[in-house]
Design an enzyme around this catalytic site. Sequence first.
Site, PDB file in Angstrom:
ATOM      1  N   GLU A 148      29.276 -23.192 -41.009  1.00 40.06           N
ATOM      2  CA  GLU A 148      28.763 -23.649 -42.299  1.00 40.06           C
ATOM      3  C   GLU A 148      29.875 -23.641 -43.350  1.00 40.06           C
ATOM      4  O   GLU A 148      30.410 -22.586 -43.696  1.00 40.06           O
ATOM      5  CB  GLU A 148      27.603 -22.753 -42.752  1.00 40.06           C
ATOM      6  CG  GLU A 148      27.003 -23.204 -44.077  1.00 40.06           C
ATOM      7  CD  GLU A 148      25.744 -22.445 -44.458  1.00 40.06           C
ATOM      8  OE1 GLU A 148      25.413 -21.452 -43.784  1.00 40.06           O
ATOM      9  OE2 GLU A 148      25.091 -22.864 -45.439  1.00 40.06           O
ATOM     10  N   ASP A 181      25.520 -27.799 -46.125  1.00 35.11           N
ATOM     11  CA  ASP A 181      24.531 -27.208 -47.032  1.00 35.11           C
ATOM     12  C   ASP A 181      24.680 -27.912 -48.386  1.00 35.11           C
ATOM     13  O   ASP A 181      25.787 -27.955 -48.941  1.00 35.11           O
ATOM     14  CB  ASP A 181      24.824 -25.697 -47.138  1.00 35.11           C
ATOM     15  CG  ASP A 181      23.889 -24.957 -48.073  1.00 35.11           C
ATOM     16  OD1 ASP A 181      23.609 -25.466 -49.172  1.00 35.11           O
ATOM     17  OD2 ASP A 181      23.454 -23.852 -47.715  1.00 35.11           O
ATOM     18  N   HIS A 184      26.335 -25.898 -51.297  1.00 39.31           N
ATOM     19  CA  HIS A 184      27.792 -25.748 -51.227  1.00 39.31           C
ATOM     20  C   HIS A 184      28.504 -27.091 -51.416  1.00 39.31           C
ATOM     21  O   HIS A 184      29.541 -27.157 -52.074  1.00 39.31           O
ATOM     22  CB  HIS A 184      28.196 -25.113 -49.892  1.00 39.31           C
ATOM     23  CG  HIS A 184      27.658 -23.739 -49.709  1.00 39.31           C
ATOM     24  ND1 HIS A 184      28.081 -22.662 -50.455  1.00 39.31           N
ATOM     25  CD2 HIS A 184      26.690 -23.262 -48.886  1.00 39.31           C
ATOM     26  CE1 HIS A 184      27.410 -21.574 -50.092  1.00 39.31           C
ATOM     27  NE2 HIS A 184      26.563 -21.910 -49.139  1.00 39.31           N
ATOM     28  N   HIS A 207      21.448 -27.523 -44.129  1.00 38.65           N
ATOM     29  CA  HIS A 207      20.720 -26.683 -45.084  1.00 38.65           C
ATOM     30  C   HIS A 207      20.435 -27.465 -46.351  1.00 38.65           C
ATOM     31  O   HIS A 207      21.348 -28.074 -46.927  1.00 38.65           O
ATOM     32  CB  HIS A 207      21.562 -25.464 -45.495  1.00 38.65           C
ATOM     33  CG  HIS A 207      21.336 -24.262 -44.644  1.00 38.65           C
ATOM     34  ND1 HIS A 207      22.179 -23.181 -44.669  1.00 38.65           N
ATOM     35  CD2 HIS A 207      20.351 -23.948 -43.760  1.00 38.65           C
ATOM     36  CE1 HIS A 207      21.718 -22.254 -43.829  1.00 38.65           C
ATOM     37  NE2 HIS A 207      20.619 -22.707 -43.260  1.00 38.65           N
ATOM     38  N   ARG A 213      19.768 -22.969 -56.164  1.00 35.45           N
ATOM     39  CA  ARG A 213      19.120 -22.307 -55.032  1.00 35.45           C
ATOM     40  C   ARG A 213      17.669 -21.924 -55.276  1.00 35.45           C
ATOM     41  O   ARG A 213      17.138 -21.036 -54.612  1.00 35.45           O
ATOM     42  CB  ARG A 213      19.925 -21.079 -54.568  1.00 35.45           C
ATOM     43  CG  ARG A 213      21.173 -21.475 -53.791  1.00 35.45           C
ATOM     44  CD  ARG A 213      21.793 -20.286 -53.091  1.00 35.45           C
ATOM     45  NE  ARG A 213      22.527 -20.701 -51.902  1.00 35.45           N
ATOM     46  CZ  ARG A 213      23.523 -20.008 -51.335  1.00 35.45           C
ATOM     47  NH1 ARG A 213      23.911 -18.862 -51.858  1.00 35.45           N
ATOM     48  NH2 ARG A 213      24.109 -20.440 -50.249  1.00 35.45           N
ATOM     49  N   GLU A 242      16.661 -23.519 -47.717  1.00 37.98           N
ATOM     50  CA  GLU A 242      17.220 -22.194 -47.959  1.00 37.98           C
ATOM     51  C   GLU A 242      17.137 -21.878 -49.442  1.00 37.98           C
ATOM     52  O   GLU A 242      17.524 -22.692 -50.281  1.00 37.98           O
ATOM     53  CB  GLU A 242      18.680 -22.190 -47.498  1.00 37.98           C
ATOM     54  CG  GLU A 242      19.376 -20.867 -47.575  1.00 37.98           C
ATOM     55  CD  GLU A 242      20.771 -20.930 -46.946  1.00 37.98           C
ATOM     56  OE1 GLU A 242      21.053 -20.095 -46.090  1.00 37.98           O
ATOM     57  OE2 GLU A 242      21.558 -21.812 -47.315  1.00 37.98           O
TER      58      GLU A 242
HETATM   59 MN    MN Z   1      23.342 -22.379 -46.301  1.00 35.56          MN
END
Ligand code: MN
Length: 289
Positions: A148, A181, A184, A207, A213, A242
């Site tokens: 990841e 993700d 990120h 993700h 988040r 997530e």
């Molecule tokens: Mn993640």
Amino acid sequence: MSNKIGVHALVWVGGWSEAESEKAIAATAACGYDLIEVLLLDPQSVDPVATARQLESHGISATTSLGLGVDTDISSNDPDTVARGEALLNDALSVARDMGASYLGGVLFSAVHKYSAAATLAGRRNSVEVLARLAERAKASGITLGLEAINRYESNLINTGAQAVDFINETGSDNIKVHLDTYHMNIEEEDPATTIRECGDLLGYFHVGESHRGYLGTGTIDFKTIFRSLIDIGYTGPITFESFSSAVVDSKLSTALGVWRNLWSDSEDLATQAKSFLDSELYAASQPE
Ligand code: MN
């Protein structure tokens, strides 16, 4: 789209006792998800046989993930630290296999930690070598590994999809994939859609996280463009939601990720909203413009 839709265990529980796993797996199934991502930060605290039984009884599957710690960092220059990290990864792989999971991903290549210097060449080589060996063992159990790409404040080794591709090529393994993700990518990538296209067939796990988040659709991530690019490359792997809150805490991970405040407090409301957001946005992205 035929992708399995998943939710991260930390949406429900902070640990993985038999009672916690029953609660998380039952809630995941009740919200209509296909899979739960089980966190293996401490593989020995997980009873894979009990988890497998609970997964079967609720009719969902599991993926697994972890991030290494400073004392188990396989990108370290210290051989003892690297050896501890490889032992932990091997333990996690056994637990993943015994619960019937076919994926182990996350930050397998370094610690989740704010480094104070760039990665060293020797450290990078250590990480590549350990992961090449882990991939061989994973292959024997039919398990794919995922690396990841995470933001610069949490690792110094793989921050972008392109860096993940380069790293995977160095391992020479064909069962290590890129794990992207949105949270990120929003920090590190020039253009997430281009990154997804450039990863192409090497993309193995995805993700979905908001820019902060929290609740999907309440931040700045352009999910429509991102989902269109997943469709464009024919991505068929899991898409997993997530989100982290101080309402549900694994103390090790919360500290590493800087979870200092509540973005939500009601797991069920959050997971229900995320599933419905993903279903409708993925459907919309699959329709011609
Ligand atoms: Mn993640």
